[in-house]
Motif scaffolding. Sequence first.
Motif, PDB file in Angstrom:
ATOM      1  N   SER A  73       0.841  -1.202   0.000  1.00  0.00           N
ATOM      2  CA  SER A  73       0.000   0.000   0.000  1.00  0.00           C
ATOM      3  C   SER A  73       0.871   1.245   0.000  1.00  0.00           C
ATOM      4  N   SER A  74       0.398   2.266  -0.661  1.00  0.00           N
ATOM      5  CA  SER A  74       1.168   3.501  -0.757  1.00  0.00           C
ATOM      6  C   SER A  74       0.944   4.351   0.493  1.00  0.00           C
ATOM      7  N   ALA A  75       1.730   5.414   0.614  1.00  0.00           N
ATOM      8  CA  ALA A  75       1.601   6.306   1.765  1.00  0.00           C
ATOM      9  C   ALA A  75       0.256   7.013   1.732  1.00  0.00           C
ATOM     10  N   TYR A  76      -0.258   7.316   0.538  1.00  0.00           N
ATOM     11  CA  TYR A  76      -1.556   7.975   0.423  1.00  0.00           C
ATOM     12  C   TYR A  76      -2.666   7.083   0.956  1.00  0.00           C
ATOM     13  N   GLU A  77      -2.616   5.797   0.612  1.00  0.00           N
ATOM     14  CA  GLU A  77      -3.644   4.868   1.086  1.00  0.00           C
ATOM     15  C   GLU A  77      -3.575   4.703   2.598  1.00  0.00           C
ATOM     16  N   ARG A  78      -2.376   4.718   3.135  1.00  0.00           N
ATOM     17  CA  ARG A  78      -2.246   4.579   4.587  1.00  0.00           C
ATOM     18  C   ARG A  78      -2.840   5.783   5.304  1.00  0.00           C
ATOM     19  N   ARG A  79      -2.699   6.984   4.701  1.00  0.00           N
ATOM     20  CA  ARG A  79      -3.271   8.168   5.321  1.00  0.00           C
ATOM     21  C   ARG A  79      -4.788   8.159   5.236  1.00  0.00           C
ATOM     22  N   ARG A  80      -5.343   7.485   4.250  1.00  0.00           N
ATOM     23  CA  ARG A  80      -6.777   7.489   4.043  1.00  0.00           C
ATOM     24  C   ARG A  80      -7.515   6.503   4.946  1.00  0.00           C
ATOM     25  N   GLU A  81      -6.788   5.650   5.646  1.00  0.00           N
ATOM     26  CA  GLU A  81      -7.436   4.685   6.527  1.00  0.00           C
ATOM     27  C   GLU A  81      -8.121   5.419   7.677  1.00  0.00           C
ATOM     28  N   PRO A  82      -9.287   4.929   8.099  1.00  0.00           N
ATOM     29  CA  PRO A  82      -9.976   5.614   9.198  1.00  0.00           C
ATOM     30  C   PRO A  82      -9.189   5.467  10.498  1.00  0.00           C
ATOM     31  N   ARG A  83      -9.205   6.545  11.252  1.00  0.00           N
ATOM     32  CA  ARG A  83      -8.503   6.508  12.533  1.00  0.00           C
ATOM     33  C   ARG A  83      -9.395   5.888  13.586  1.00  0.00           C
ATOM     34  N   ARG A  84      -8.774   5.208  14.495  1.00  0.00           N
ATOM     35  CA  ARG A  84      -9.527   4.629  15.606  1.00  0.00           C
ATOM     36  C   ARG A  84      -9.797   5.712  16.632  1.00  0.00           C
ATOM     37  N   ARG A  85     -11.004   5.750  17.108  1.00  0.00           N
ATOM     38  CA  ARG A  85     -11.349   6.740  18.126  1.00  0.00           C
ATOM     39  C   ARG A  85     -11.181   6.118  19.497  1.00  0.00           C
ATOM     40  N   CYS A  86     -10.689   6.922  20.406  1.00  0.00           N
ATOM     41  CA  CYS A  86     -10.542   6.423  21.774  1.00  0.00           C
ATOM     42  C   CYS A  86     -11.894   6.547  22.474  1.00  0.00           C
ATOM     43  N   ARG A  87     -12.157   5.633  23.345  1.00  0.00           N
ATOM     44  CA  ARG A  87     -13.430   5.630  24.052  1.00  0.00           C
ATOM     45  C   ARG A  87     -13.386   6.632  25.196  1.00  0.00           C
ATOM     46  N   HIS A  88     -14.455   7.386  25.311  1.00  0.00           N
ATOM     47  CA  HIS A  88     -14.580   8.333  26.407  1.00  0.00           C
ATOM     48  C   HIS A  88     -15.628   7.820  27.382  1.00  0.00           C
ATOM     49  N   ALA A  89     -15.562   8.344  28.571  1.00  0.00           N
ATOM     50  CA  ALA A  89     -16.566   7.981  29.563  1.00  0.00           C
ATOM     51  C   ALA A  89     -17.916   8.548  29.111  1.00  0.00           C
ATOM     52  N   PRO A  90     -19.004   7.843  29.414  1.00  0.00           N
ATOM     53  CA  PRO A  90     -20.307   8.354  28.991  1.00  0.00           C
ATOM     54  C   PRO A  90     -20.619   9.679  29.672  1.00  0.00           C
ATOM     55  N   ARG A  91     -21.262  10.568  28.933  1.00  0.00           N
ATOM     56  CA  ARG A  91     -21.594  11.881  29.493  1.00  0.00           C
ATOM     57  C   ARG A  91     -22.775  11.756  30.446  1.00  0.00           C
ATOM     58  N   ARG A  92     -22.707  12.536  31.485  1.00  0.00           N
ATOM     59  CA  ARG A  92     -23.812  12.548  32.446  1.00  0.00           C
ATOM     60  C   ARG A  92     -24.827  13.592  32.004  1.00  0.00           C
ATOM     61  N   SER A  93     -26.079  13.266  32.164  1.00  0.00           N
ATOM     62  CA  SER A  93     -27.096  14.243  31.808  1.00  0.00           C
ATOM     63  C   SER A  93     -27.137  15.337  32.871  1.00  0.00           C
ATOM     64  N   ARG A  94     -27.419  16.534  32.440  1.00  0.00           N
ATOM     65  CA  ARG A  94     -27.474  17.656  33.379  1.00  0.00           C
ATOM     66  C   ARG A  94     -28.822  17.649  34.084  1.00  0.00           C
TER      67      ARG A  94
END
Length: 114
Positions: free
Chosen positions: A61-82
């Motif tokens: 795979s080329s460098a362009y294809e590697r940049r186009r891969e989706p990034r993994r998102r880190c999990r955040h704690a669930p938001r508390r309702s106000r």
Amino acid sequence: MPNEFDIVDQYDSFEDPQLKSDFLDAIGTTRARIEYLRHRRDAQAARNAAKATEESESNESSAYERRREPRRRCRHAPRRSRVTVNHPPNRGGTRRMPPRRRRRVVLVIVIELD
């Protein structure tokens, strides 16, 4: 640790159960240990194969294809309702639940033996 895996190969080379048990006695190990080593050997081979295919794919795979891969998102704690509070904190001095009275129960058992 190739010598540990060589023990598994030697154990597998015997066809006679008596020879297998003599071999286990000679090296001082058990069948469970042989099974564990066999499992580790197979897992290591699978990891090496996966790593080899991953490296070959990444090289293709080329460098362009590697940049186009989706990034993994880190999990955040669930938001508390106000919560909005519309009443005073002590509710005018009233208590929601009165204190419970504790009841004592005494059980007496009398047994007569002849």
